[in-house]
Design a protein around this motif. Structure first.
Motif, short mmCIF file in Angstrom:
data_model
loop_
_atom_site.label_atom_id
_atom_site.label_comp_id
_atom_site.label_asym_id
_atom_site.label_seq_id
_atom_site.Cartn_x
_atom_site.Cartn_y
_atom_site.Cartn_z
N ALA A 41 0.79 -1.12 -0.06
CA ALA A 41 0.05 0.00 0.09
C ALA A 41 0.72 1.25 -0.05
N LYS A 102 -0.19 10.41 -11.51
CA LYS A 102 -0.09 9.17 -12.04
C LYS A 102 1.13 8.50 -11.56
N TYR B 33 -11.81 6.89 2.43
CA TYR B 33 -11.58 6.86 0.85
C TYR B 33 -11.90 5.66 0.21
N TYR B 35 -9.93 4.08 -3.27
CA TYR B 35 -9.32 4.28 -4.51
C TYR B 35 -9.13 2.92 -5.25
N GLN B 37 -6.70 1.07 -8.00
CA GLN B 37 -5.35 0.92 -8.96
C GLN B 37 -5.32 0.04 -9.84
N PHE B 42 -2.20 3.71 -11.53
CA PHE B 42 -2.82 4.95 -11.25
C PHE B 42 -3.98 4.80 -10.25
N LEU B 43 -3.61 5.74 -9.20
CA LEU B 43 -4.45 5.69 -7.98
C LEU B 43 -5.77 6.78 -8.48
N ILE B 45 -9.47 8.19 -7.38
CA ILE B 45 -10.20 8.18 -6.36
C ILE B 45 -11.78 7.76 -6.72
N SER B 48 -15.49 9.52 -1.35
CA SER B 48 -15.02 10.14 -0.16
C SER B 48 -15.89 10.24 0.84
N GLU B 58 -16.47 10.49 -8.02
CA GLU B 58 -15.81 10.83 -9.16
C GLU B 58 -16.10 10.08 -10.35
N PHE B 90 -8.00 0.04 -2.85
CA PHE B 90 -7.61 0.63 -1.47
C PHE B 90 -8.42 1.15 -0.74
N PHE B 103 -3.40 3.72 4.45
CA PHE B 103 -4.08 2.87 3.44
C PHE B 103 -4.19 1.53 4.28
N GLY B 104 -5.23 0.97 3.81
CA GLY B 104 -5.40 -0.62 4.03
C GLY B 104 -4.53 -1.34 3.05
#
Lengths: 110, 112
Positions: A41, A102, B33, B35, B37, B42-43, B45, B48, B58, B90, B103-104
């Motif tokens: 993470a 990114k 949050y 997210y 990936q 790319f993370l 979102i 929230s 989003e 995540f 983060f988890g």
């Protein structure tokens, strides 16, 4: 709106320095930096609030130019453990969400 | 004690199924949050939550829905799973948006 990071990738030898940049087209409340190693993470590095401050964390430091809405992460005398993907995250106003760029992949070899 | 925990860690399922991913934080944070990936790292979102109120969504397909039974939990429900939903999801929490996010460990979802 997503911040823009550059470069996309950096390859270093141990002991070399690197700079990763993050920019936004909108005014920012705060800039955040995270590092993610493969299969793990993201981990928090530091936060910079508007006001143009600079912060340090061991040999990793960052600055935030509020006028330009740009932040830079400085990695000095890189170590193998610095390898990973670095993410810049931005918050436009207090209470709004943390949005990430990114990422920049950093590879450090011996 | 794990600060932010997600379950399951891995999830393999067929297209069209409905699944849920659970997230719990024991930090007393007000903001959580989700997210996504993808393979390009790319993370993105997705949602929230601030004090159990959704404050941003989003452009996520309405097949995805967050459910927050209380301030410490933010679960993600996904209906009619598609191949493109395959990713690592995540969960994260922070005291407020302009604070350190924890983060988890992530949930790797594979849709086959």
């Amino acid at each position: 709106q997503q911040p823009v990071q550059s470069p996309q990738a950096v390859i270093l030898r141990e002991g070399e320095d690197a700079v990763i940049n993050c920019s936004s087209s909108k005014a920012l409340y705060s800039v955040h930096w995270y590092r993610q190693k493969h299969g793990e993470a993201p981990v928090f590095l530091m936060i910079l609030l508007k006001g143009g401050e600079q912060k340090g964390h061991e040999k990793i430091s960052a600055s935030f130019n509020e006028k330009k809405q740009q932040s830079s992460l400085y990695l000095t005398a890189s170590q193998l453990s610095y390898s990973g993907t670095y993410f810049c995250g931005t918050v436009r106003q207090a209470g709004t969400a943390l949005i990430f760029g990114k990422g920049t992949t950093l590879s450090v070899s011996s | 004690d794990t600060a932010v925990s997600q379950t399951p860690k891995y999830l393999v399922t067929q297209m069209g199924n409905d699944k849920s991913i659970k997230c719990e934080q024991n930090l007393g944070h007000d903001t959580m949050y989700w997210y996504k990936q993808d393979s390009k790292k790319f993370l993105k979102i997705m949602f929230s939550y601030n004090n159990k109120e959704l404050i941003i969504n989003e452009t996520v397909p309405n097949r995805f829905s967050p459910k927050s039974p209380d301030k410490a939990h933010l679960n993600l429900h996904i209906n009619s799973l598609e191949l493109g939903d395959s990713a690592v999801y995540f969960c994260a929490s922070s005291q407020r948006s302009a604070a350190e996010a924890f983060f988890g460990q992530g949930t790797r979802l594979t849709v086959v």
